[in-house]
Design an enzyme around this catalytic site. Structure first.
Site, short mmCIF file in Angstrom:
data_model
loop_
_atom_site.label_atom_id
_atom_site.label_comp_id
_atom_site.label_asym_id
_atom_site.label_seq_id
_atom_site.Cartn_x
_atom_site.Cartn_y
_atom_site.Cartn_z
N GLY A 1 0.58 -0.99 -0.19
CA GLY A 1 -0.03 0.03 -0.02
C GLY A 1 0.75 1.31 -0.15
O GLY A 1 0.71 2.29 -0.63
N THR A 2 1.82 1.32 0.75
CA THR A 2 2.72 2.36 0.87
C THR A 2 3.22 2.81 -0.32
O THR A 2 3.41 4.01 -0.97
CB THR A 2 3.97 2.25 2.07
OG1 THR A 2 3.15 1.87 3.17
CG2 THR A 2 4.82 3.56 2.20
N ASN B 1 -8.54 3.72 7.99
CA ASN B 1 -8.16 2.76 9.05
C ASN B 1 -8.26 2.79 10.58
O ASN B 1 -8.41 1.88 10.93
CB ASN B 1 -6.40 2.61 8.67
CG ASN B 1 -5.82 3.85 8.49
OD1 ASN B 1 -5.75 4.81 7.73
ND2 ASN B 1 -4.94 4.15 9.62
N GLN C 1 -7.63 -0.57 3.01
CA GLN C 1 -8.54 -1.16 4.33
C GLN C 1 -9.88 -2.06 3.59
O GLN C 1 -10.44 -2.61 4.41
CB GLN C 1 -8.97 -0.16 5.38
CG GLN C 1 -7.40 0.31 6.31
CD GLN C 1 -7.17 -0.99 7.34
OE1 GLN C 1 -7.78 -1.76 7.58
NE2 GLN C 1 -5.73 -1.16 7.66
N SER D 1 -3.08 -3.78 -0.72
CA SER D 1 -2.04 -4.43 -0.14
C SER D 1 -2.40 -5.71 0.41
O SER D 1 -3.47 -5.77 0.92
CB SER D 1 -1.86 -3.48 1.03
OG SER D 1 -0.88 -4.21 1.95
N ALA D 2 -1.73 -6.52 0.02
CA ALA D 2 -2.15 -8.33 0.23
C ALA D 2 -2.15 -8.56 1.61
O ALA D 2 -2.97 -9.29 2.06
CB ALA D 2 -1.03 -9.10 -0.25
N HIS D 3 -1.37 -8.02 2.65
CA HIS D 3 -1.36 -8.59 4.07
C HIS D 3 -2.66 -8.01 4.73
O HIS D 3 -2.61 -8.42 5.96
CB HIS D 3 -0.08 -7.99 4.61
CG HIS D 3 0.12 -6.61 5.11
ND1 HIS D 3 -0.10 -6.18 6.25
CD2 HIS D 3 0.51 -5.57 4.35
CE1 HIS D 3 0.09 -4.82 6.52
NE2 HIS D 3 0.57 -4.46 5.39
N THR E 1 12.70 -6.85 -10.65
CA THR E 1 12.26 -8.20 -10.87
C THR E 1 11.22 -8.24 -9.87
O THR E 1 11.46 -8.11 -8.45
CB THR E 1 13.42 -9.05 -10.37
OG1 THR E 1 14.64 -8.84 -11.63
CG2 THR E 1 13.06 -10.57 -10.76
N CYS F 1 3.72 7.19 19.88
CA CYS F 1 4.95 7.56 20.64
C CYS F 1 5.70 8.33 19.90
O CYS F 1 6.44 7.63 19.00
CB CYS F 1 5.13 6.48 21.62
SG CYS F 1 6.16 7.11 23.00
C1 LIG Z 1 -5.24 2.81 4.78
C2 LIG Z 1 -3.80 2.35 4.25
N1 LIG Z 1 -3.07 2.75 3.50
C3 LIG Z 1 -1.76 2.25 3.33
C4 LIG Z 1 -1.32 1.44 4.00
C5 LIG Z 1 0.05 0.87 3.81
O1 LIG Z 1 0.04 -0.27 3.38
P1 LIG Z 1 1.43 -1.30 3.54
O2 LIG Z 1 1.55 -1.78 4.97
O3 LIG Z 1 1.03 -2.46 2.62
O4 LIG Z 1 2.64 -0.55 2.93
C6 LIG Z 1 -2.07 0.97 5.19
C7 LIG Z 1 -1.50 0.16 6.28
O5 LIG Z 1 -1.84 0.17 7.53
C8 LIG Z 1 -3.53 1.37 5.43
O6 LIG Z 1 -4.29 0.99 6.37
#
Ligand SMILES: Cc1ncc(COP(=O)(O)O)c(C=O)c1O
Length: 378
Positions: free
Chosen positions: A70-71, A149, A177, A197-199, A239, A327
């Site tokens: 996602g990032t 989130n 999310q 994002s897969a996780h 890759t 924090c």
């Molecule tokens: C709304 C949202 N965007 C982006 C991310 C980032 O995703 P990743 O952990 O796959 O980089 C998150 C992760 O918590 C998220 O909740």
């Protein structure tokens, strides 16, 4: 008894995905860019996954670009659009974006870009009419998170996207999310780019995707951030992580199959938990309710209890939840999201989030409610 209620942070990789990832690592280790048999076999794995991910959002598979998560997808959009312009222009993001959109916007702002932050109400919702008013001649991108989130609020993406389309402005949504929890159909949703994002849906960490609408590609709206071997149609050189991509594809296929049943199961569990917690004095729900809230998401603040201490107390009782505050240099920073929603600094420091998932059943909900009563009403 251990209960995991932090699926918004990450989800356990599902066993089917672990098995597939291991198989692919053993038997499909060729470089997908190679022209020989080993390379072709890896390419086939990647293309199958592209179809599976595309199917989950009803997209054409051409539009799916694999990233590290996602990032990276969010950064690709913010920085990739900005890099197409020789001079700073104007962008609009919501006031409640994830830091993966917020911080690139701030980076651009520090370099002369004009960034407008679309205000939200106390539920965390933007008003589409505000967006209409704020689009200017030089607005080049609007980015609005699909489901927030920290508070689970689902934005009116269709209306927002339509406004952008009418104004001929690119529209991105961070659906990290939302994916696998609410139905997303990019054929009917006017979005140009969408982050995945897969996780967050039982795939592995470190893999994700960016959906690009064919129009976005045609207009060459996005410059790549990595230059090199021109993988992923040149948008993301490097890759590919073949095994993780295979896992993402399977996670997407299973999420699509289970979406309806799992969403309604989680909605019932969520509402049951809200009901069981309703008599705890001074525990105040935050964010939206009903249709405009993610099915697996609960959030609160407590009028007297420090949120981080509460998370620790729950952890001692074997229950994993999360806190909205962070924090930083030894000081507790309030959640910027709750502040933008109009909550006080104290309330924003004490916010907590419970996010349900596949491993949770009725007995977990009952037990969680009992533990929360014990901690909060001693
Ligand atoms: C709304 C949202 N965007 C982006 C991310 C980032 O995703 P990743 O952990 O796959 O980089 C998150 C992760 O918590 C998220 O909740």
């Amino acid at each position: 008894m251990q209960i995991y209620l932090d699926h918004g942070a990450t989800t356990p990789t599902r066993p089917e995905v672990i098995d597939l990832v291991a198989d692919v690592m053993r038997s499909h280790w060729g470089n997908p860019s190679s022209l020989h048999w080993w390379g072709e076999r890896s390419t086939m794995v990647i293309e199958r996954s592209r179809l599976q991910v595309a199917s989950l959002i009803n997209a054409d598979s051409e539009g799916v670009i694999f990233t590290s998560g996602g990032t990276e997808s969010d950064n690709m959009v913010m920085m990739g659009v900005a890099r197409q312009y020789p001079t700073p222009q104007h962008m609009i993001i919501s006031a409640v974006e994830h830091s993966a959109v917020r911080l690139p916007a701030k980076f651009l702002e520090d370099r002369g870009w004009d960034i407008t932050y679309l205000e939200v109400d106390r539920q965390g919702l933007v008003n589409p009419r505000d967006l209409e008013r704020l689009i200017r001649q030089n607005t080049v991108l609007v980015s609005i998170i699909m489901a927030q989130n920290e508070v689970g609020t689902i934005q009116p993406i269709e209306k927002l996207g339509q406004i952008c389309r009418n104004a001929n402005v690119l529209f991105h949504t961070d659906a990290v999310q939302a994916i696998g929890k609410i139905k997303i159909d990019v054929q009917s949703l006017p979005v140009d780019m969408l982050s995945i994002s897969a996780h967050k849906f039982y795939g592995t960490q470190g893999i994700g995707a960016l959906y690009l609408n064919p129009l976005t590609t045609q207009r060459k709206s996005l410059a790549p951030l990595t230059l090199g071997g021109s993988q992923e149609r040149g948008y993301r050189s490097g890759t590919q992580a073949v095994a993780a991509i295979a896992g993402l594809g399977l996670a997407a296929e299973l999420a699509e199959q289970e979406l309806e049943a799992e969403s309604s199961r989680l909605t019932k569990l969520r509402d049951r938990l809200y009901g069981l917690l309703a008599d705890i004095p001074d525990l105040i729900p935050t964010g939206a309710t009903g249709e405009t809230r993610l099915p697996n998401h609960l959030s609160f603040y407590h009028k007297n209890m420090d949120g981080r201490n509460f998370v620790r107390a729950m952890n001692l009782a074997g229950i994993a939840i999360s806190s909205g505050s962070a924090c930083s240099s030894g000081a507790i920073e309030p959640s910027p999201i709750l502040l933008k929603m109009g909550y006080s600094e104290f309330e924003a420091k004490n916010s907590i989030r419970l996010t349900l998932g596949k491993s949770n059943y009725e007995e977990d909900i009952e037990w969680t409610a009992r533990v929360m009563h014990q901690i909060l009403c001693p």
